[in-house]
Design an enzyme around this catalytic site. Sequence first.
Site, short mmCIF file in Angstrom:
data_model
loop_
_atom_site.label_atom_id
_atom_site.label_comp_id
_atom_site.label_asym_id
_atom_site.label_seq_id
_atom_site.Cartn_x
_atom_site.Cartn_y
_atom_site.Cartn_z
N PHE A 181 0.83 -1.21 0.00
CA PHE A 181 0.00 0.00 0.00
C PHE A 181 0.87 1.26 0.00
CE2 PHE A 181 -2.09 2.78 3.42
CZ PHE A 181 -2.68 3.62 2.51
N GLY A 216 23.31 -3.23 6.30
CA GLY A 216 24.58 -3.71 5.74
C GLY A 216 24.78 -3.21 4.32
N ASP A 232 13.15 -11.45 -0.91
CA ASP A 232 12.75 -11.41 0.49
C ASP A 232 13.86 -10.69 1.27
OD1 ASP A 232 12.48 -12.17 3.23
OD2 ASP A 232 11.17 -13.80 2.62
N THR A 289 -2.44 5.06 8.67
CA THR A 289 -2.54 5.73 7.37
C THR A 289 -3.51 4.94 6.49
OG1 THR A 289 -0.34 6.61 7.62
CG2 THR A 289 -1.19 6.53 5.38
N ARG A 319 -7.77 -4.06 8.45
CA ARG A 319 -7.58 -2.73 9.03
C ARG A 319 -8.91 -1.98 9.00
NH1 ARG A 319 -1.58 -0.71 7.31
NH2 ARG A 319 -1.73 -2.18 5.60
N TYR A 330 5.33 -7.85 15.97
CA TYR A 330 5.40 -6.62 15.17
C TYR A 330 6.03 -5.48 15.98
CZ TYR A 330 3.63 -2.83 12.16
OH TYR A 330 3.51 -1.73 11.33
N HIS A 349 -5.06 -2.94 1.34
CA HIS A 349 -5.46 -4.32 1.07
C HIS A 349 -6.93 -4.49 1.51
CE1 HIS A 349 -5.38 -8.63 1.09
NE2 HIS A 349 -4.13 -8.65 0.69
P1 NAD Z 1 1.60 -3.55 3.15
O1 NAD Z 1 1.36 -4.89 3.76
O2 NAD Z 1 0.68 -3.08 2.10
O3 NAD Z 1 3.08 -3.45 2.60
C1 NAD Z 1 4.16 -4.19 3.07
C2 NAD Z 1 4.89 -4.76 1.87
O4 NAD Z 1 6.05 -5.49 2.31
C3 NAD Z 1 4.03 -5.74 1.07
O5 NAD Z 1 4.11 -5.42 -0.30
C4 NAD Z 1 4.67 -7.09 1.37
O6 NAD Z 1 4.49 -8.03 0.34
C5 NAD Z 1 6.12 -6.71 1.59
N1 NAD Z 1 6.86 -7.67 2.40
C6 NAD Z 1 6.48 -8.25 3.58
N2 NAD Z 1 7.46 -9.06 4.02
C7 NAD Z 1 8.49 -8.98 3.12
C8 NAD Z 1 9.76 -9.57 3.03
N3 NAD Z 1 10.20 -10.43 3.96
N4 NAD Z 1 10.55 -9.26 1.97
C9 NAD Z 1 10.12 -8.40 1.01
N5 NAD Z 1 8.91 -7.82 1.05
C10 NAD Z 1 8.11 -8.09 2.09
O7 NAD Z 1 1.62 -2.50 4.37
P2 NAD Z 1 1.80 -0.91 4.36
O8 NAD Z 1 0.67 -0.35 5.10
O9 NAD Z 1 2.11 -0.42 3.02
O10 NAD Z 1 3.09 -0.77 5.30
C11 NAD Z 1 4.38 -0.47 4.78
C12 NAD Z 1 5.32 -0.23 5.95
O11 NAD Z 1 4.86 0.87 6.75
C13 NAD Z 1 5.44 -1.43 6.89
O12 NAD Z 1 6.79 -1.55 7.30
C14 NAD Z 1 4.58 -1.03 8.06
O13 NAD Z 1 5.03 -1.62 9.25
C15 NAD Z 1 4.73 0.47 8.09
N6 NAD Z 1 3.58 1.14 8.73
C16 NAD Z 1 2.38 1.26 8.07
C17 NAD Z 1 1.32 1.89 8.72
C18 NAD Z 1 -0.02 2.10 8.05
O14 NAD Z 1 -0.92 2.65 8.67
N7 NAD Z 1 -0.21 1.73 6.80
C19 NAD Z 1 1.47 2.36 10.03
C20 NAD Z 1 2.70 2.17 10.66
C21 NAD Z 1 3.75 1.58 10.00
N1 UDP Z 2 -11.27 -2.23 14.41
C1 UDP Z 2 -12.66 -2.38 14.47
N2 UDP Z 2 -13.27 -3.07 13.46
C2 UDP Z 2 -12.60 -3.61 12.41
C3 UDP Z 2 -11.19 -3.45 12.35
C4 UDP Z 2 -10.57 -2.76 13.37
O1 UDP Z 2 -13.31 -1.89 15.40
O2 UDP Z 2 -13.25 -4.21 11.55
C5 UDP Z 2 -10.62 -1.45 15.48
C6 UDP Z 2 -9.42 -2.15 16.12
O3 UDP Z 2 -9.85 -2.96 17.19
C7 UDP Z 2 -8.59 -0.97 16.58
C8 UDP Z 2 -8.85 0.10 15.51
O4 UDP Z 2 -10.07 -0.29 14.87
O5 UDP Z 2 -9.04 -0.49 17.82
C9 UDP Z 2 -7.74 0.23 14.47
O6 UDP Z 2 -7.45 -1.06 13.98
P1 UDP Z 2 -6.40 -1.34 12.81
O7 UDP Z 2 -6.21 -2.81 12.73
O8 UDP Z 2 -6.82 -0.61 11.60
O9 UDP Z 2 -5.06 -0.62 13.29
P2 UDP Z 2 -4.22 -0.65 14.66
O10 UDP Z 2 -4.97 -1.40 15.73
O11 UDP Z 2 -2.96 -1.33 14.28
O12 UDP Z 2 -4.09 0.77 14.99
N1 UDP Z 3 24.48 -7.17 3.31
C1 UDP Z 3 23.71 -7.14 2.17
N2 UDP Z 3 24.18 -6.44 1.09
C2 UDP Z 3 25.34 -5.76 1.10
C3 UDP Z 3 26.12 -5.79 2.28
C4 UDP Z 3 25.66 -6.50 3.37
O1 UDP Z 3 22.64 -7.73 2.12
O2 UDP Z 3 25.67 -5.13 0.10
C5 UDP Z 3 23.99 -7.92 4.46
C6 UDP Z 3 24.90 -9.08 4.80
O3 UDP Z 3 24.13 -10.25 4.70
C7 UDP Z 3 25.28 -8.85 6.25
C8 UDP Z 3 24.38 -7.77 6.73
O4 UDP Z 3 23.96 -7.06 5.58
O5 UDP Z 3 25.04 -9.99 7.02
C9 UDP Z 3 25.04 -6.81 7.69
O6 UDP Z 3 26.19 -6.28 7.05
P1 UDP Z 3 27.40 -5.70 7.88
O7 UDP Z 3 28.44 -5.30 6.92
O8 UDP Z 3 26.93 -4.69 8.82
O9 UDP Z 3 27.83 -6.92 8.80
P2 UDP Z 3 28.69 -8.21 8.52
O10 UDP Z 3 28.78 -8.44 7.03
O11 UDP Z 3 29.99 -7.89 9.13
O12 UDP Z 3 27.91 -9.27 9.23
#
Ligand code: NAD
Ligand code: UDP
Ligand code: UDP
Length: 317
Positions: free
Chosen positions: A15, A104, A60, A177, A188, A147, A183
Amino acid sequence: MMLRKRVLVTGGAGFLGSHLCERLLADGNDVICLDNFFTGTKDNVAPLLGDPHFELMRHDVTFPLYVEVDEIYNLACPASPIHYQHDPVQTTKTSVHGAINMLGLAKRLRAKVFQASTSEVYGDPDVHPQPESYRGYVNPIGPRACYDEGKRCAETLFFDYFRQHRLRIRVARIFNTYGPRMHPNDGRVVSNFVVQALQNKPLTIYGDGSQTRSFCYVDDLIEGFVRLMAAPDAVTGPVNLGNPAEFTIRQLAEMAVAMTGSKSKLEFRPLPEDDPKQRRPDIAIAGKELGWKPTVKLEDGLRKTIAYFDEFLRRTS
Ligand code: NAD
Ligand code: UDP
Ligand code: UDP
């Protein structure tokens, strides 16, 4: 010739990530969008695929990554309770191993690196509104901990790389946000209520609906991201980004029903464990350091979000 910056966005097909990619391209950057498509989809970035300055990469973040870029926005992480609790161990790995790998990478490249942190680092806060100096009230062993604690540990790593390796870091604490491309089934509250209202299904209010949240429209948030990345290196954050206008969940439900002209009723369900009772950002630092404040009112943002889901439901039903 204009020198384009090369920017990596992890979680770029999600998103927030898809809106950020769009904005970075519009600003004239080369964008690598990295995603494992756990919660994000190719559909979110489909309109960008024809742009020669855009590249989509399946990867990933828990695995090392070798690319050459100037700036990194680390957004990869499932963000809604349903998704991050689906595989909690993987959620913590994504936050922690993902942060280590991106740090890194940034260290090798001497690139600037941005972390999408969250208001969840404050837990169920007993200080209101939440300033960045508040250290939070988090349950380390509850269902949200994968989380919350994962994101807290990522912040720790960012500040240790900053102190130990003099990395240029930017940490944003994002508050709830909403907007187009949320999604539809991630549970949410804004997407749930809008979809339920459009389908004339009951709106599921958890608890009595007196808990509060403060909702930021996505365009405002992305403006904050870009300003934070462009700020002087002394501005590391953490900086709260969100809209301080606070609403009860019941008020939000009533707005969703009224604005869609829906026949939906309100239905009350049990409150999930550790659900924060209140949340509102103190955004004084963002105002002072970035000259940023949100401009989109909830009603205006909801109108755009409703239009998006209305079209989405027609297209997919
Ligand atoms: P989202 O789920 O739409 O986006 C997250 C993205 O990360 C997805 O596209 C997912 O496929 C990808 N992803 C998850 N695990 C991964 C992995 N291991 N490797 C590569 N990609 C991976 O959620 P969003 O709302 O867009 O959130 C984006 C970021 O902002 C997140 O880090 C979230 O914690 C942070 N955030 C969002 C909100 C909000 O209100 N939307 C609030 C606080 C923090
Ligand atoms: N919530 C709700 N109904 C829903 C989904 C969420 O009442 O269908 C409530 C949830 O319990 C929370 C608030 O809305 O108090 C925000 O939930 P969300 O999952 O969007 O975000 P977060 O809890 O991470 O702030
Ligand atoms: N790393 C990466 N891409 C890079 C350099 C590092 O993904 O171009 C990753 C790597 O797997 C490493 C991690 O980042 O384990 C942390 O890197 P850093 O140099 O801090 O630590 P170190 O390699 O000494 O563990």
